[in-house]
Each structure stands twice: as C-alpha cells, then as structure tokens.
Design an enzyme around this catalytic site. Sequence first.
Site, PDB file in Angstrom:
ATOM      1  N   GLN A  18       3.469   3.021 -11.431  1.00  0.00           N
ATOM      2  CA  GLN A  18       3.986   2.707 -10.101  1.00  0.00           C
ATOM      3  C   GLN A  18       5.144   1.701 -10.227  1.00  0.00           C
ATOM      4  O   GLN A  18       4.997   0.638 -10.829  1.00  0.00           O
ATOM      5  CB  GLN A  18       2.858   2.108  -9.262  1.00  0.00           C
ATOM      6  CG  GLN A  18       3.275   1.331  -8.047  1.00  0.00           C
ATOM      7  CD  GLN A  18       3.885   2.184  -6.954  1.00  0.00           C
ATOM      8  OE1 GLN A  18       5.098   2.142  -6.765  1.00  0.00           O
ATOM      9  NE2 GLN A  18       3.069   2.963  -6.276  1.00  0.00           N
ATOM     10  N   SER A  78      -6.061  -6.558   9.743  1.00  0.00           N
ATOM     11  CA  SER A  78      -5.713  -5.453  10.647  1.00  0.00           C
ATOM     12  C   SER A  78      -6.649  -4.271  10.438  1.00  0.00           C
ATOM     13  O   SER A  78      -7.133  -3.653  11.399  1.00  0.00           O
ATOM     14  CB  SER A  78      -4.261  -5.033  10.402  1.00  0.00           C
ATOM     15  OG  SER A  78      -3.935  -3.881  11.156  1.00  0.00           O
ATOM     16  N   GLY A 119      -9.155  -0.351  11.521  1.00  0.00           N
ATOM     17  CA  GLY A 119      -9.373   0.690  10.536  1.00  0.00           C
ATOM     18  C   GLY A 119      -8.078   1.074   9.836  1.00  0.00           C
ATOM     19  O   GLY A 119      -6.991   0.569  10.138  1.00  0.00           O
ATOM     20  N   GLN A 164      -3.369   5.035   8.598  1.00  0.00           N
ATOM     21  CA  GLN A 164      -2.654   6.091   7.863  1.00  0.00           C
ATOM     22  C   GLN A 164      -3.329   6.295   6.508  1.00  0.00           C
ATOM     23  O   GLN A 164      -3.438   5.354   5.718  1.00  0.00           O
ATOM     24  CB  GLN A 164      -1.178   5.725   7.669  1.00  0.00           C
ATOM     25  CG  GLN A 164      -0.377   6.813   6.967  1.00  0.00           C
ATOM     26  CD  GLN A 164       1.081   6.415   6.784  1.00  0.00           C
ATOM     27  OE1 GLN A 164       1.492   5.358   7.197  1.00  0.00           O
ATOM     28  NE2 GLN A 164       1.849   7.284   6.159  1.00  0.00           N
ATOM     29  N   GLU A 214      -0.846   1.896  -2.127  1.00  0.00           N
ATOM     30  CA  GLU A 214      -1.595   0.945  -2.949  1.00  0.00           C
ATOM     31  C   GLU A 214      -1.923  -0.339  -2.183  1.00  0.00           C
ATOM     32  O   GLU A 214      -2.980  -0.943  -2.386  1.00  0.00           O
ATOM     33  CB  GLU A 214      -0.814   0.603  -4.224  1.00  0.00           C
ATOM     34  CG  GLU A 214      -1.620  -0.236  -5.201  1.00  0.00           C
ATOM     35  CD  GLU A 214      -0.961  -0.410  -6.563  1.00  0.00           C
ATOM     36  OE1 GLU A 214      -1.281  -1.411  -7.225  1.00  0.00           O
ATOM     37  OE2 GLU A 214      -0.145   0.450  -6.940  1.00  0.00           O
ATOM     38  N   ARG A 215      -1.050  -0.763  -1.250  1.00  0.00           N
ATOM     39  CA  ARG A 215      -1.335  -1.968  -0.457  1.00  0.00           C
ATOM     40  C   ARG A 215      -2.589  -1.754   0.410  1.00  0.00           C
ATOM     41  O   ARG A 215      -3.442  -2.645   0.519  1.00  0.00           O
ATOM     42  CB  ARG A 215      -0.150  -2.325   0.442  1.00  0.00           C
ATOM     43  CG  ARG A 215       0.996  -3.007  -0.279  1.00  0.00           C
ATOM     44  CD  ARG A 215       2.080  -3.428   0.694  1.00  0.00           C
ATOM     45  NE  ARG A 215       1.708  -4.631   1.434  1.00  0.00           N
ATOM     46  CZ  ARG A 215       1.462  -4.686   2.738  1.00  0.00           C
ATOM     47  NH1 ARG A 215       1.528  -3.586   3.478  1.00  0.00           N
ATOM     48  NH2 ARG A 215       1.155  -5.823   3.333  1.00  0.00           N
ATOM     49  N   ASN A 269       8.794   2.974  -1.844  1.00  0.00           N
ATOM     50  CA  ASN A 269       8.938   1.532  -2.036  1.00  0.00           C
ATOM     51  C   ASN A 269      10.297   1.025  -1.570  1.00  0.00           C
ATOM     52  O   ASN A 269      10.413  -0.059  -1.003  1.00  0.00           O
ATOM     53  CB  ASN A 269       8.729   1.159  -3.511  1.00  0.00           C
ATOM     54  CG  ASN A 269       7.273   1.276  -3.921  1.00  0.00           C
ATOM     55  OD1 ASN A 269       6.380   1.012  -3.142  1.00  0.00           O
ATOM     56  ND2 ASN A 269       7.036   1.710  -5.152  1.00  0.00           N
TER      57      ASN A 269
END
Length: 568
Positions: free
Chosen positions: A20, A36, A41, A44, A61-62, A95
């Site tokens: 990555q 959040s 939930g 996306q 990944e975040r 990214n």
Amino acid sequence: MENQTVQHLKIGSIKTDPGQPRKTFSEQGLKELAESISEFGVLQPITVRKTGKTFTIVMGERRYRACKLLDLKTIPCMVRELEKDAILEIQIIENLQRKDVEPVEEAEAIAMLKTKFSPEEIATRIGRNKIFVYGRIKLSELIEGFKHYVRSKEMTLSLAIGVASFPAEEQQMILEGMGGDFKERYVQNAINQQAFDLAKAPFALDDKNLVPKAGACTLCPFNSANQGSLFGDGKQICTKSSCYATKKTKNLLNLIETVKKDGRLLIPKINKYALDSQDNQLFLSILGENGLEIHLMGDMDILNEPVMPTEQSVRDEHHWRELTDDEVKEELEEQMECYSEEVETYTNAPENGFNKGILIDPKTCNWEEVYLRHKEIAKIETSAVPIEKKKMDDCTPTEKIQKMNDREIRKKQIENNKQFEEVVRMVRESEYHNSKKTLTTDEMVAFCLVLFENHIGWHNQEEFFKGFLGKSGKKDAAGVVEEFRKNFKKEVFHKLIRFVMAREVHFGELNHKNNNVNSSVYTAIRPFLTKEFETIESDFEQKRIKREKRLNERIAALEKENEMLKSA
C-alpha cells in the site's frame, strides 16, 4: 462478472497490504473516525481481494484500523478480483484524491504512476493540474536527507522542488554545506549559484555534438523546460552546473581554435584595474595556454556594431522621467544623427586600420563580433635606458625617488619572506602540534585555505567551490583572509575536509583492506552512503562467490585426479 454484494467479513480474516503506497496515518484522525463509526456504523464498505484463506485490503485501510480500535468483530466489505497492477493503481489514485496526503508520500505515489501514465493523464485521474503533477514528480527525486525537512515542514515545498531539480550528487553537496541544521537562506543561495539561465548560454542549446555524452540542452532532463516549467512557463534553467561548466569551457576552446584559424584577435572584457582578480587571471591563463596573445580592453580601440535607436529605446533610456511625445521625437532625431555617424565609422573601419575580432565576457563566455585596432603607443627613444638599469647618480631627482621607493618595496618583500620563514620554522620545532586545545576559528580558517589552495585543483575549485573566497578580486592577501574569516562557518571547514578526504585515497594495488588511509576513509564515509556502499559490496561479493565456487570445483577435480594417480 464480479460479485458486488456487500459481505460482513471477520476482521481477523482481513490483513493490510504491505505494498500500500500510503504509509502514514494520523492517530487523532483514526480516533475521530472510530467515534463516528461507533455512532453511525461503517457507512462505506471497504474493498478487499481474496488471497488464499484470507482477504487483503485494496481500499479502506483507515476504516479497517478504526474498526480494530473499537474491537469490532466484522466489517462490511466488497470482494473484488483484481490484477496486481490494477490494485496498486487504484490504491495510489484513491490516496492521491485525499486532502490530507503528506507531500513526500504524494510525490512518491505520483512517481509510481509515471511509469504507466503521462503527467497529463495523471493530472486528469487525480483531479489536479499538470503543473502540480510535474512538481510532485520532481519532488520525488529529492534525496532522503532533505525529505526529512519537508516532512517536518521546516522546508517549503517550492524550495524542496527547487533543490530536487538538481542531480542527487549536487543535492548532497548542498545538504552537507548546511551543516547539522536546516538553513533556508543557505539552500536558496546554493540554488541561485548553481542554476543557469539557458537564454544567456554562450553555446547553442540544440547542439548535440558540443559535448556528445551530454547531448543537446533542449532534450536534457536537467533543463527546467523539460521538468514542467518549474521555474516559470517557457523559462529554460539548467540545474546541472557541472555539465553547464563543461559545455561553456568546450565552447570557449572551440571559439579559440576558430579565431586562431581565422587570424583574428580575441579580447576579454578585462580592464587593468580588474587584472588581479582570480577569475580573470584564470581566464587569461586559458587563453595563454591555448596559444593566444593576451590583450586587455585598454590596449585596443573597439568599434561595436551600431544599434538603431527607436522610440521605445529612447523611453527606456529616460525611464526615470516621463517624456512627452515631442520630447521623444526630438531625442530620437538627435540619436539618429549620431547613429548615422556611427554606421559610417563602422563601415569604414577596415580602411582605418581596424580588423574584425571577438570581444568576450570572461564570466559568462558570451561574445560578440567587433572591429579592433591596437591603440597608438608613444614611441620611447631607443637611447633611453630603463630606470631600473640606471645608476643612482645618473637618475633625475624624480627617477631617484621612484628608484628608492622600488628598492624599499623589494626590501619589505624580502624581509617579510625571511620573517615568515623564521616563524614557521620555529612553530615546526615547538610543541604547537601537541596542543590538546580545540581548534580555534583562525586555525580552521587557515586549514581551509591550506586545503583549498594546495589540494583542490582549478577545475574542482570552479565546479564545487565557486565563490569560495567571496568578492576578493581587489583585495590583497591579508584582506582576502580577513573577509573569509569574517564570513567563516564551520560547515565550510567540514565540506573541505570531506571533499579532500574522498579524493586523497590511493588507487591501484592499494585498497581499503591493505592501506591505512583507504581503510579509514572507507569506514568514515560508509555511514553517509550505506545503501550505495551495500549495493557495490553486494555486487563484488556475488562475483567473489561465483569465482570461489569455480575455483573450488577446479581444485576438487584436480584433487580427485591426484588421488586417481596415487592409486594407479
């Protein structure tokens, strides 16, 4: 057709992608995202691909990291089948579309895309203009030592891109010249000194044969016009100073050969008052070494080709005051009369003893064709005897004064020489060299000049230490030293030592395994260029392994043959 159904997969079955491009994640940002997700939930789903019995993250990944912070057991996913190249492309573009991307990381990601897409295509895909993309591509070429300052925000992006425009070895010189701390002004001055406006170059930019290995400047990657106009639209700036200096010198040597062949004079723009300047002396020595007779501007009558005046040139000449149209017209008429006279003089120059020649600027090596004629020098009577050859009794009072002053100057020179020699001999025999005190600034200044004058040749002085002694052309030796001492910085001392150290090693039969100097230099420099050293060492190690393997095979075969002979 891929299955686009959202699946809730166990977080334990999912792993991150080591390839990555994104490497940095804000801890505060992850905490805020986790809060959040806890409330609303995962809005996306993340995108993953099947890899054996597990899944690897393609995008998201975040969100994955935030879910792990919350100790969630599952996460919504879109499972896709993707080729390796497509995965990397998707990750990079995703990214780059973020707003908080770190500039160096962004630059390295765009450089990856450059292998597949043109800068214009990259700009379209990430929603940026092409100037931005060209700048980031150039930023990716910044050496690691400077990237640290970009990440810490000590170094502005514009300055970083300016440094990245230079070859890696020149970037390293700038970095080492700073010393241990970031110095913005030093870096900016280094850029200004090592960048050359190609519009003012003394050679043709499209000449690919001037220096064949370098090729034409119009196609060179170190021409800013080929780097996305980093220095302004259409502006051509050379950022490889060593190549520019080589081309300038080669062009000068070609010009010298041409004027010698044509029998013309080549006159440098040097007056007598600037004759002692080090740069001017070096230029004159080049002319002399290549068989040209040395003349200064003061020795010649010079006629430049007249330039016809215009209304605009009149206004430019008098820019400090506003002229009316009538005043401009009146001034132009006067200048046109002078211009007509100048044209007539220039046209009739050959009839008045002028010959075509070259007038050249020793600093830039730009030249122009002019008409030249030796100035008339009053003839000295052949019976006249030079003052230095006259006896004191035969001299006039004025000549006696001059002769006495000349003798005193010479006596002082001899006296100074003897005094200096006596002092140095005393120092060499004293315990000075055994002093345990840290070097003083004056000692470091002295050592710098010892290295610069005695161990660094002219070409290296010009290429790596241009302007080293400052504007010292009109100063005597003591003045030069005092100015150098006044502006002295320890990084100059360190730069000189490192430069000389890397060039004072021994080649041939001596190497870093059998010579003390070579071994110490090898050990000292290795930490600065570890990766480069390891690459070279690895290459040689592989060669040794192959060679020793062949040797052992041959020895084993011979030993076997020897055993067979013994048993026969």
